[in-house]
Design a protein around this motif. Structure first.
Motif, PDB file in Angstrom:
ATOM      1  N   PHE A  10       0.834  -1.201   0.000  1.00 41.78           N
ATOM      2  CA  PHE A  10       0.000   0.000   0.000  1.00 41.78           C
ATOM      3  C   PHE A  10       0.866   1.248   0.000  1.00 41.78           C
ATOM      4  CE2 PHE A  10       0.675  -1.438   4.329  1.00 41.78           C
ATOM      5  CZ  PHE A  10       1.042  -0.295   5.016  1.00 41.78           C
ATOM      6  N   ASN A  11       0.260   2.346  -0.420  1.00 43.72           N
ATOM      7  CA  ASN A  11       0.949   3.631  -0.433  1.00 43.72           C
ATOM      8  C   ASN A  11       0.873   4.258   0.944  1.00 43.72           C
ATOM      9  OD1 ASN A  11       1.561   3.555  -3.194  1.00 43.72           O
ATOM     10  ND2 ASN A  11      -0.480   4.270  -3.704  1.00 43.72           N
ATOM     11  N   ASP A  12       2.017   4.665   1.459  1.00 46.25           N
ATOM     12  CA  ASP A  12       2.102   5.388   2.724  1.00 46.25           C
ATOM     13  C   ASP A  12       2.886   6.664   2.429  1.00 46.25           C
ATOM     14  OD1 ASP A  12       1.961   6.050   5.408  1.00 46.25           O
ATOM     15  OD2 ASP A  12       3.736   4.874   5.941  1.00 46.25           O
ATOM     16  N   GLY A  13       2.159   7.693   2.033  1.00 45.83           N
ATOM     17  CA  GLY A  13       2.830   8.912   1.584  1.00 45.83           C
ATOM     18  C   GLY A  13       3.471   8.638   0.240  1.00 45.83           C
ATOM     19  N   GLU A  14       4.779   8.850   0.150  1.00 45.51           N
ATOM     20  CA  GLU A  14       5.508   8.614  -1.103  1.00 45.51           C
ATOM     21  C   GLU A  14       6.088   7.211  -1.185  1.00 45.51           C
ATOM     22  OE1 GLU A  14       7.675  11.468  -2.952  1.00 45.51           O
ATOM     23  OE2 GLU A  14       6.205  13.014  -2.501  1.00 45.51           O
ATOM     24  N   ASN A  15       5.978   6.448  -0.109  1.00 50.94           N
ATOM     25  CA  ASN A  15       6.555   5.103  -0.061  1.00 50.94           C
ATOM     26  C   ASN A  15       5.501   4.029  -0.287  1.00 50.94           C
ATOM     27  OD1 ASN A  15       9.143   6.122   0.690  1.00 50.94           O
ATOM     28  ND2 ASN A  15       8.398   6.336   2.780  1.00 50.94           N
ATOM     29  N   VAL A  16       5.944   2.904  -0.827  1.00 54.57           N
ATOM     30  CA  VAL A  16       5.099   1.719  -0.912  1.00 54.57           C
ATOM     31  C   VAL A  16       5.556   0.782   0.196  1.00 54.57           C
ATOM     32  CG1 VAL A  16       4.429  -0.272  -2.307  1.00 54.57           C
ATOM     33  CG2 VAL A  16       4.749   1.957  -3.388  1.00 54.57           C
ATOM     34  N   VAL A  17       4.610   0.369   1.036  1.00 45.67           N
ATOM     35  CA  VAL A  17       4.898  -0.492   2.183  1.00 45.67           C
ATOM     36  C   VAL A  17       4.230  -1.844   1.947  1.00 45.67           C
ATOM     37  CG1 VAL A  17       4.630  -0.758   4.683  1.00 45.67           C
ATOM     38  CG2 VAL A  17       4.983   1.521   3.707  1.00 45.67           C
ATOM     39  N   THR A  18       4.916  -2.904   2.294  1.00 42.46           N
ATOM     40  CA  THR A  18       4.367  -4.257   2.193  1.00 42.46           C
ATOM     41  C   THR A  18       4.348  -4.858   3.596  1.00 42.46           C
ATOM     42  OG1 THR A  18       5.233  -4.493  -0.047  1.00 42.46           O
ATOM     43  CG2 THR A  18       4.644  -6.518   1.104  1.00 42.46           C
ATOM     44  N   HIS A  19       3.137  -4.990   4.163  1.00 39.50           N
ATOM     45  CA  HIS A  19       2.966  -5.522   5.518  1.00 39.50           C
ATOM     46  C   HIS A  19       1.768  -6.463   5.566  1.00 39.50           C
ATOM     47  CE1 HIS A  19       5.323  -2.253   7.967  1.00 39.50           C
ATOM     48  NE2 HIS A  19       6.112  -3.098   7.325  1.00 39.50           N
ATOM     49  N   ARG A  20       1.655  -7.167   6.683  1.00 41.79           N
ATOM     50  CA  ARG A  20       0.576  -8.132   6.899  1.00 41.79           C
ATOM     51  C   ARG A  20      -0.635  -7.453   7.549  1.00 41.79           C
ATOM     52  NH1 ARG A  20       1.105 -13.418   6.665  1.00 41.79           N
ATOM     53  NH2 ARG A  20       3.369 -13.326   6.928  1.00 41.79           N
ATOM     54  N   VAL A  21      -1.827  -7.837   7.119  1.00 40.67           N
ATOM     55  CA  VAL A  21      -3.065  -7.335   7.717  1.00 40.67           C
ATOM     56  C   VAL A  21      -3.296  -8.089   9.024  1.00 40.67           C
ATOM     57  CG1 VAL A  21      -5.574  -7.121   7.434  1.00 40.67           C
ATOM     58  CG2 VAL A  21      -4.066  -6.792   5.458  1.00 40.67           C
TER      59      VAL A  21
END
Length: 173
Positions: free
Chosen positions: A86-97
């Protein structure tokens, strides 16, 4: 007669030796390049996205320099324990729900606490379908100035050798 009989066989052998190997022919290189371009475009059209992981927040599941392949899915396809990008500001983050409550609460497997704030569905790039270990190193290198220089140099050298060998072929025909 005897000499004339063997000469074409020797000439054919010499031609076979100096010819470019099948996998180095410039036409084959063009087709392989075209195949990869079409493949990436097709995957992109069908909603697949590729991201290189640059942090250790998902360590042991997804390591640094792994590539994650994501696909945009509907809101109800994302379940608890799924990994999303997902997009977090300008970064793309890959995490677990870790929780679904009017948005997605996410956490890196290697982090002690959940991420601050909920992730809205409009910021979700996709659900992780595939992890390609360490392939991100290659992509990051090719994106660099030296990587691009090396890539184009190798392609030029292969093309030059291919052309040179074809021009030398006339000596033995």
């Amino acid at each position: 007669m005897h000499r004339h009989f063997y000469y074409p066989k020797i000439r054919g052998l010499v031609n076979a030796i100096i010819q470019t190997p099948y996998y180095f022919k410039s036409d084959n290189i063009k087709y392989v390049f075209l195949f990869f371009v079409v493949l990436v475009l097709a995957l992109f059209i069908f909603g697949f996205r590729f991201y290189t992981v640059l942090s250790g927040s998902m360590q042991n599941t997804i390591n640094v320099y792994d590539i994650v392949v994501c696909r945009k899915v509907s809101k109800n396809e994302i379940k608890l324990k799924d990994i999303i990008s997902f997009n977090d500001g300008e970064n793309v983050v890959t995490h677990r729900v870790v929780k679904i409550d009017g948005g997605y609460v996410t956490k890196g497997d290697n982090n002690n606490s959940v991420d601050s704030g909920k992730v809205d569905f409009k910021n979700v790039n996709g659900k992780v379908l595939l992890i390609i270990p360490k392939a991100g190193k290659i992509i990051l290198f090719l994106k660099s100035k030296w990587g691009l220089t090396l890539l184009f140099s190798i392609l030029f050298i292969i093309y030059f050798i291919d052309s040179w060998i074809y021009k030398k072929e006339w000596l033995f025909t």
